[in-house]
Design a protein around this motif. Structure first.
Motif, PDB file in Angstrom:
ATOM      1  N   MET A   1       0.854  -1.182   0.000  1.00 50.89           N
ATOM      2  CA  MET A   1       0.000   0.000   0.000  1.00 50.89           C
ATOM      3  C   MET A   1       0.898   1.242   0.000  1.00 50.89           C
ATOM      4  N   SER A   2       0.585   2.189  -0.840  1.00 48.61           N
ATOM      5  CA  SER A   2       1.376   3.418  -0.917  1.00 48.61           C
ATOM      6  C   SER A   2       1.142   4.282   0.309  1.00 48.61           C
ATOM      7  N   LEU A   3       2.022   5.248   0.487  1.00 47.88           N
ATOM      8  CA  LEU A   3       1.892   6.177   1.611  1.00 47.88           C
ATOM      9  C   LEU A   3       0.568   6.934   1.525  1.00 47.88           C
ATOM     10  N   ALA A   4       0.203   7.369   0.342  1.00 53.66           N
ATOM     11  CA  ALA A   4      -1.053   8.096   0.176  1.00 53.66           C
ATOM     12  C   ALA A   4      -2.229   7.208   0.553  1.00 53.66           C
ATOM     13  N   GLU A   5      -2.196   5.947   0.136  1.00 53.76           N
ATOM     14  CA  GLU A   5      -3.280   5.026   0.472  1.00 53.76           C
ATOM     15  C   GLU A   5      -3.330   4.760   1.973  1.00 53.76           C
ATOM     16  N   THR A   6      -2.162   4.615   2.610  1.00 57.75           N
ATOM     17  CA  THR A   6      -2.117   4.390   4.052  1.00 57.75           C
ATOM     18  C   THR A   6      -2.793   5.538   4.779  1.00 57.75           C
ATOM     19  N   CYS A   7      -2.484   6.756   4.395  1.00 52.13           N
ATOM     20  CA  CYS A   7      -3.070   7.927   5.058  1.00 52.13           C
ATOM     21  C   CYS A   7      -4.529   8.102   4.670  1.00 52.13           C
ATOM     22  N   LEU A   8      -4.883   7.789   3.428  1.00 50.40           N
ATOM     23  CA  LEU A   8      -6.245   7.972   2.951  1.00 50.40           C
ATOM     24  C   LEU A   8      -7.213   7.038   3.667  1.00 50.40           C
ATOM     25  N   TYR A   9      -6.786   5.817   3.914  1.00 54.35           N
ATOM     26  CA  TYR A   9      -7.685   4.842   4.505  1.00 54.35           C
ATOM     27  C   TYR A   9      -7.610   4.776   6.022  1.00 54.35           C
ATOM     28  N   SER A  10      -6.841   5.649   6.636  1.00 53.03           N
ATOM     29  CA  SER A  10      -6.818   5.670   8.091  1.00 53.03           C
ATOM     30  C   SER A  10      -8.081   6.353   8.606  1.00 53.03           C
ATOM     31  N   ASP A  11      -8.449   6.060   9.858  1.00 48.93           N
ATOM     32  CA  ASP A  11      -9.659   6.633  10.436  1.00 48.93           C
ATOM     33  C   ASP A  11      -9.548   8.139  10.592  1.00 48.93           C
ATOM     34  N   GLU A  12      -8.357   8.630  10.893  1.00 48.59           N
ATOM     35  CA  GLU A  12      -8.154  10.057  11.103  1.00 48.59           C
ATOM     36  C   GLU A  12      -7.208  10.583  10.034  1.00 48.59           C
ATOM     37  N   ILE A  13      -7.462  11.801   9.605  1.00 51.53           N
ATOM     38  CA  ILE A  13      -6.574  12.429   8.641  1.00 51.53           C
ATOM     39  C   ILE A  13      -5.981  13.668   9.290  1.00 51.53           C
ATOM     40  N   HIS A  14      -5.568  13.529  10.517  1.00 54.05           N
ATOM     41  CA  HIS A  14      -4.933  14.619  11.247  1.00 54.05           C
ATOM     42  C   HIS A  14      -3.568  14.858  10.599  1.00 54.05           C
ATOM     43  N   PRO A  15      -3.202  16.099  10.319  1.00 58.85           N
ATOM     44  CA  PRO A  15      -1.922  16.363   9.647  1.00 58.85           C
ATOM     45  C   PRO A  15      -0.712  15.772  10.380  1.00 58.85           C
ATOM     46  N   ILE A  16      -0.741  15.761  11.694  1.00 61.63           N
ATOM     47  CA  ILE A  16       0.401  15.235  12.435  1.00 61.63           C
ATOM     48  C   ILE A  16       0.447  13.711  12.345  1.00 61.63           C
ATOM     49  N   ASP A  17      -0.708  13.055  12.181  1.00 60.51           N
ATOM     50  CA  ASP A  17      -0.716  11.612  11.931  1.00 60.51           C
ATOM     51  C   ASP A  17      -0.012  11.312  10.613  1.00 60.51           C
ATOM     52  N   ILE A  18      -0.257  12.154   9.618  1.00 57.79           N
ATOM     53  CA  ILE A  18       0.397  11.977   8.319  1.00 57.79           C
ATOM     54  C   ILE A  18       1.908  12.163   8.467  1.00 57.79           C
ATOM     55  N   VAL A  19       2.315  13.194   9.214  1.00 61.77           N
ATOM     56  CA  VAL A  19       3.744  13.433   9.432  1.00 61.77           C
ATOM     57  C   VAL A  19       4.370  12.245  10.140  1.00 61.77           C
ATOM     58  N   GLU A  20       3.693  11.709  11.130  1.00 59.29           N
ATOM     59  CA  GLU A  20       4.231  10.566  11.864  1.00 59.29           C
ATOM     60  C   GLU A  20       4.411   9.356  10.937  1.00 59.29           C
ATOM     61  N   THR A  21       3.449   9.114  10.058  1.00 62.93           N
ATOM     62  CA  THR A  21       3.569   8.023   9.086  1.00 62.93           C
ATOM     63  C   THR A  21       4.761   8.255   8.164  1.00 62.93           C
ATOM     64  N   LEU A  22       4.942   9.502   7.721  1.00 58.69           N
ATOM     65  CA  LEU A  22       6.103   9.839   6.880  1.00 58.69           C
ATOM     66  C   LEU A  22       7.413   9.592   7.624  1.00 58.69           C
ATOM     67  N   ALA A  23       7.481  10.025   8.870  1.00 60.76           N
ATOM     68  CA  ALA A  23       8.705   9.842   9.664  1.00 60.76           C
ATOM     69  C   ALA A  23       9.031   8.362   9.818  1.00 60.76           C
ATOM     70  N   GLU A  24       8.017   7.547  10.047  1.00 59.57           N
ATOM     71  CA  GLU A  24       8.240   6.100  10.153  1.00 59.57           C
ATOM     72  C   GLU A  24       8.742   5.524   8.839  1.00 59.57           C
ATOM     73  N   ARG A  25       8.127   5.943   7.734  1.00 64.60           N
ATOM     74  CA  ARG A  25       8.532   5.445   6.412  1.00 64.60           C
ATOM     75  C   ARG A  25       9.968   5.832   6.051  1.00 64.60           C
ATOM     76  N   HIS A  26      10.349   7.062   6.423  1.00 65.61           N
ATOM     77  CA  HIS A  26      11.704   7.535   6.118  1.00 65.61           C
ATOM     78  C   HIS A  26      12.725   7.094   7.167  1.00 65.61           C
ATOM     79  N   GLU A  27      12.231   6.489   8.236  1.00 68.11           N
ATOM     80  CA  GLU A  27      13.062   6.046   9.354  1.00 68.11           C
ATOM     81  C   GLU A  27      13.791   7.211  10.023  1.00 68.11           C
ATOM     82  N   TRP A  28      13.077   8.336  10.151  1.00 71.92           N
ATOM     83  CA  TRP A  28      13.599   9.486  10.871  1.00 71.92           C
ATOM     84  C   TRP A  28      13.304   9.304  12.357  1.00 71.92           C
ATOM     85  N   GLU A  29      14.206   9.794  13.187  1.00 74.83           N
ATOM     86  CA  GLU A  29      13.925   9.816  14.615  1.00 74.83           C
ATOM     87  C   GLU A  29      12.839  10.863  14.845  1.00 74.83           C
ATOM     88  N   PHE A  30      11.831  10.513  15.660  1.00 74.54           N
ATOM     89  CA  PHE A  30      10.778  11.484  15.921  1.00 74.54           C
ATOM     90  C   PHE A  30      10.184  11.266  17.301  1.00 74.54           C
TER      91      PHE A  30
END
Length: 167
Positions: A1-30
């Motif tokens: 599933m793409s990043l856009a699909e992961t965020c699109l199908y989540s229950d919440e579309i809170h901007p910080i939830d999206i950032v957290e998903t991005l940080a996990e995908r990029h393996e950034w410390e957060f």
């Protein structure tokens, strides 16, 4: 599933939830500081940048600040501010400022999401990439003005222009 699909199908579309998903995908410390704020470290070529993204529901703005420590000599502050103005003239997606009390160079940007709009994962990923790219682009110029005592008009010339096309 793409990043856009992961965020699109989540229950919440809170901007910080999206950032957290991005940080996990990029393996950034957060660190999810609060429900509306996240802090992370992104490795660049010149240094590691500290990024904070915060959602403000009152004015419906996703705020980004990208910082790095910098303690220029006091006698170079006028030249550094001149350089900041020159840098800001060359960018359109944010602006630099220097926070002298904290000894931080800051790139900041606010993404307005009024009327219930939501940011896409691609928009936020691009926002973060733009902040790091601008910091990387101008970092050598900041160093030249602060420590090598080059005049701002010369230091700005080392800022690497964006390349277009293919090599």
């Amino acid at each position: 599933m793409s990043l856009a699909e992961t965020c699109l199908y989540s229950d919440e579309i809170h901007p910080i939830d999206i950032v957290e998903t991005l940080a996990e995908r990029h393996e950034w410390e957060f660190d999810r500081v609060t429900e509306d704020q996240i802090a992370m470290a992104v490795e660049g070529q010149w240094r590691t940048y500290s990024l904070t993204l915060a959602w403000s529901p009152q004015d419906e703005t996703l705020r980004l600040i990208c910082t790095f420590e910098m303690e220029p000599p006091r006698h170079r502050m006028a030249e550094l501010h001149d350089l900041l103005n020159r840098c800001n003239d060359l960018v359109w997606t944010g602006a630099f400022t220097y926070w002298s009390e904290q000894k931080l160079m800051v790139w900041r940007y606010g993404l307005l999401l009024s009327g219930g709009q939501t940011a896409t994962a691609e928009q936020i990923d691009r926002l973060i990439a733009s902040a790091v790219s601008a910091s990387e682009r101008f970092y050598p110029a900041f160093q030249m003005v602060s420590w090598a005592e080059h005049p701002p008009c010369e230091a700005i010339n080392v800022a690497i222009a964006e390349a277009y096309g293919r090599a």
